[in-house]
Design a protein around this motif. Structure first.
Motif, PDB file in Angstrom:
ATOM      1  N   TYR A 201       0.808  -1.228   0.000  1.00 38.53           N
ATOM      2  CA  TYR A 201       0.000   0.000   0.000  1.00 38.53           C
ATOM      3  C   TYR A 201       0.837   1.271   0.000  1.00 38.53           C
ATOM      4  O   TYR A 201       0.290   2.360  -0.151  1.00 38.53           O
ATOM      5  CB  TYR A 201      -0.931   0.021   1.223  1.00 38.53           C
ATOM      6  CG  TYR A 201      -1.973  -1.077   1.210  1.00 38.53           C
ATOM      7  CD1 TYR A 201      -3.115  -0.962   0.412  1.00 38.53           C
ATOM      8  CD2 TYR A 201      -1.813  -2.227   1.981  1.00 38.53           C
ATOM      9  CE1 TYR A 201      -4.069  -1.965   0.391  1.00 38.53           C
ATOM     10  CE2 TYR A 201      -2.763  -3.245   1.965  1.00 38.53           C
ATOM     11  CZ  TYR A 201      -3.889  -3.106   1.164  1.00 38.53           C
ATOM     12  OH  TYR A 201      -4.828  -4.091   1.151  1.00 38.53           O
ATOM     13  N   GLY A 202       2.165   1.139   0.178  1.00 42.22           N
ATOM     14  CA  GLY A 202       2.982   2.354   0.300  1.00 42.22           C
ATOM     15  C   GLY A 202       4.202   2.358  -0.595  1.00 42.22           C
ATOM     16  O   GLY A 202       5.117   3.137  -0.349  1.00 42.22           O
ATOM     17  N   ASP A 203       4.221   1.460  -1.590  1.00 31.36           N
ATOM     18  CA  ASP A 203       5.373   1.425  -2.503  1.00 31.36           C
ATOM     19  C   ASP A 203       6.683   1.212  -1.754  1.00 31.36           C
ATOM     20  O   ASP A 203       7.722   1.773  -2.115  1.00 31.36           O
ATOM     21  CB  ASP A 203       5.473   2.761  -3.268  1.00 31.36           C
ATOM     22  CG  ASP A 203       5.142   2.572  -4.745  1.00 31.36           C
ATOM     23  OD1 ASP A 203       5.186   1.421  -5.202  1.00 31.36           O
ATOM     24  OD2 ASP A 203       4.843   3.590  -5.404  1.00 31.36           O
ATOM     25  N   ASN A 207       3.272   4.638   5.448  1.00 34.60           N
ATOM     26  CA  ASN A 207       2.698   5.979   5.585  1.00 34.60           C
ATOM     27  C   ASN A 207       1.277   5.846   6.144  1.00 34.60           C
ATOM     28  O   ASN A 207       0.850   4.747   6.514  1.00 34.60           O
ATOM     29  CB  ASN A 207       2.744   6.729   4.245  1.00 34.60           C
ATOM     30  CG  ASN A 207       1.879   6.076   3.175  1.00 34.60           C
ATOM     31  OD1 ASN A 207       0.909   5.371   3.480  1.00 34.60           O
ATOM     32  ND2 ASN A 207       2.226   6.307   1.910  1.00 34.60           N
ATOM     33  N   LEU A 208       0.539   6.929   6.226  1.00 35.49           N
ATOM     34  CA  LEU A 208      -0.773   6.863   6.883  1.00 35.49           C
ATOM     35  C   LEU A 208      -1.789   6.029   6.095  1.00 35.49           C
ATOM     36  O   LEU A 208      -2.729   5.488   6.681  1.00 35.49           O
ATOM     37  CB  LEU A 208      -1.312   8.276   7.160  1.00 35.49           C
ATOM     38  CG  LEU A 208      -0.535   9.067   8.228  1.00 35.49           C
ATOM     39  CD1 LEU A 208      -1.132  10.472   8.398  1.00 35.49           C
ATOM     40  CD2 LEU A 208      -0.524   8.339   9.579  1.00 35.49           C
ATOM     41  N   THR A 209      -1.584   5.903   4.792  1.00 36.25           N
ATOM     42  CA  THR A 209      -2.446   5.005   4.005  1.00 36.25           C
ATOM     43  C   THR A 209      -2.187   3.558   4.424  1.00 36.25           C
ATOM     44  O   THR A 209      -3.137   2.781   4.649  1.00 36.25           O
ATOM     45  CB  THR A 209      -2.146   5.161   2.492  1.00 36.25           C
ATOM     46  OG1 THR A 209      -2.296   6.544   2.137  1.00 36.25           O
ATOM     47  CG2 THR A 209      -3.065   4.307   1.654  1.00 36.25           C
ATOM     48  N   GLN A 262       6.804   9.366   4.822  1.00 37.19           N
ATOM     49  CA  GLN A 262       7.052   8.057   4.210  1.00 37.19           C
ATOM     50  C   GLN A 262       8.249   7.428   4.923  1.00 37.19           C
ATOM     51  O   GLN A 262       9.374   7.914   4.829  1.00 37.19           O
ATOM     52  CB  GLN A 262       7.371   8.204   2.706  1.00 37.19           C
ATOM     53  CG  GLN A 262       6.471   9.191   1.944  1.00 37.19           C
ATOM     54  CD  GLN A 262       5.012   8.774   1.907  1.00 37.19           C
ATOM     55  OE1 GLN A 262       4.687   7.610   1.646  1.00 37.19           O
ATOM     56  NE2 GLN A 262       4.108   9.712   2.175  1.00 37.19           N
TER      57      GLN A 262
END
Ligand code: HEM
Ligand SMILES: *[C@@H]1O[C@H](CO)[C@@H](O)[C@H](O)[C@H]1NC(C)=O
Ligand SMILES: *[C@@H]1O[C@H](CO)[C@@H](O)[C@H](O)[C@H]1NC(C)=O
Ligand SMILES: *[C@@H]1O[C@H](CO)[C@@H](O)[C@H](O)[C@H]1NC(C)=O
Ligand SMILES: *[C@@H]1O[C@H](CO)[C@@H](O)[C@H](O)[C@H]1NC(C)=O
Length: 378
Positions: A201-203, A207-209, A262
């Motif tokens: 979800y964060g590559d 992060n917050l995602t 990030q």
């Protein structure tokens, strides 16, 4: 899956929760107070000093500096479920042995990781009231320790921050649920999930995602695997709050633009697994609070609650408040949990409880909650 049940059901089950909320901890093997006084170093009673203010400079700066080198743990040093405090202790922002005063915790969290003053006070006084020695003004950031002094009488626990069910709770990101044995040390399998979610979800970054997805996933996982899973009131807030901290406070404060917020996986591992700042680590460029927790909750809303009859029996339970019912959470924490630990305090213990409860209440500053006085106003 949805677990939203009616408040009426929640209230019925709340009764049985309260009855079993305080397991019968034996206080140092039933030794008499006189015997305890002989074997445990006796420490003086302390008048609780006022909470430290925010620092005058609150921007980014090098915190992995020559005055704060990382040192490995020595035998007997205490570390626990909080990667932030573990790191601060391993760099000497806190006493390296892991036993600290509330004032030291607040100053270290601000100085070393730029936690804002209000959140540092909230986290510190709640934890201290639940896990610390209220008379000697000391708390262990790990397991129970005789270095915090003689315990107040049962049912007080004074268990240190690793004690399950007071502050420490289920569904942590890098520590297993207490049901599975070790709720305090780094758990490689859980960190692998943290890493996997960051890739998905964060590559490759947390992060917050990622935090919103991982938080939700870990709750579902605990519901499905831990028959004793519980995420009541205060834990509802800390579970969502702590999931935001790696993205806000473990990221180097010099990052800007799209790199802000990030967290790369080497840095994450350095903090969570090794209690260690990366080389040249600079703290966040502004003081950080708990507000992003509400964003995570908005992505996948979950009510507080617990498994009531084995795995997959989650029932929502609002009796101890929730992240969004902040004041009720405060009231229940003080009036049920803390008063449950200290039903009949006297003398210095009572005085210090009242003072620390005041400091805790004051950390809620802008929420306009009604203050609770379980031990009277005067
Ligand atoms: C101000 C004093 C602080 C206190 C008293 C405190 C206390 C705690 C405790 C008791 C836990 C365990 C909760 C649990 O997961 O069951 C925890 C978790 C955590 N704390 Fe702290 N903390 C403090 C400051 C900080 C700071 C400054 C950071 C900076 C990033 C931080 C980051 C975290 C994180 C990320 C977790 C979750 C660990 C996980 O889920 O695996 N804490 N804290
Ligand atoms: C405190 O506990 C430690 C570890 O269990 C033990 O080695 C030490 O002797 C204890 N200290 C006192 C004064 O009892
Ligand atoms: C990694 O995360 C994805 C997305 O949630 C999931 O589908 C997959 O099963 C996970 N893999 C492992 C090994 O945990
Ligand atoms: C997290 O990273 C993903 C992938 O790069 C990105 O789509 C998302 O917007 C990021 N979220 C935040 C809050 O930075
Ligand atoms: C606190 O608990 C006591 C005893 O159960 C109760 O009488 C009182 O109303 C409670 N106070 C609040 C503010 O909930």
């Amino acid at each position: 899956m949805l677990y939203w049940l009616s408040v009426a059901t929640a209230l019925i089950t709340a009764q049985s929760f309260k009855a079993s909320a305080f397991p019968a901890y034996a206080s140092l093997g039933g030794l008499s107070q006189r015997e305890l006084d002989v074997i445990v170093p006796s420490l003086p009673a302390v008048y609780p000093p006022p909470p430290p203010p925010p620092p005058s400079y609150t921007g980014t700066k090098l915190v992995h500096d020559p005055d704060h080198p990382w040192q490995p743990q020595k035998p007997g040093d205490l570390r626990g479920p909080c990667p932030g405090l573990n790191t601060l202790a391993s760099h000497g922002y806190l006493p390296r042995d892991g036993v600290a005063t509330p004032e030291q915790l607040i100053i270290a969290a601000q100085e070393g990781l730029n936690m804002n003053n209000r959140l540092a006070r909230f986290a510190t006084y709640s934890t201290f009231l639940l896990d610390g020695n209220i008379v000697t003004n000391l708390v262990s950031i790990g397991g129970k320790s005789n270095r915090t002094g003689v315990d107040p009488p049962f049912p007080a626990i004074v268990g240190g921050m690793s004690n399950h069910g007071t502050f420490e709770g289920d569904t942590s990101m890098t520590r297993a649920d207490a049901y599975f044995g070790d709720n305090s040390n780094f758990d490689q399998e859980r960190f692998n999930q943290f890493r996997n979610f960051s890739y998905h979800y964060g590559d490759g970054y947390y992060n917050l995602t990622v935090a919103a997805e991982l938080r939700y996933h870990l709750i579902q996982q605990s519901i499905a695997t831990n028959p004793e899973f519980s995420m009541m009131g205060f834990r509802h807030l800390t579970a969502y709050g702590e999931a935001t901290f790696p993205a806000t406070m473990f990221v180097d404060g010099r990052t800007t633009g799209s790199e802000e917020g990030q967290l790369d996986m080497d840095t994450a591992e350095s903090f969570f697994k090794h209690s260690r700042f990366p080389v040249m680590f600079h703290r966040s460029n502004k003081p950080r609070g708990i507000e992003p927790a509400l964003d995570l909750l908005a992505v996948h809303p979950m009510l507080p609650g617990r498994n009531v009859a084995g795995v997959n029996s989650f029932v929502a339970d609002l009796s101890m408040g929730s992240t969004i019912e902040y004041c009720n959470m405060y009231t229940q924490l003080v009036n049920e949990t803390i008063r449950g630990l200290y039903p009949n305090p006297t003398g210095v213990l009572k005085r210090n409880l009242k003072i620390n409860l005041r400091y805790f209440y004051q950390s809620l500053e802008y929420d306009y909650c009604i203050e609770v006085f379980p031990y009277g106003m005067h």
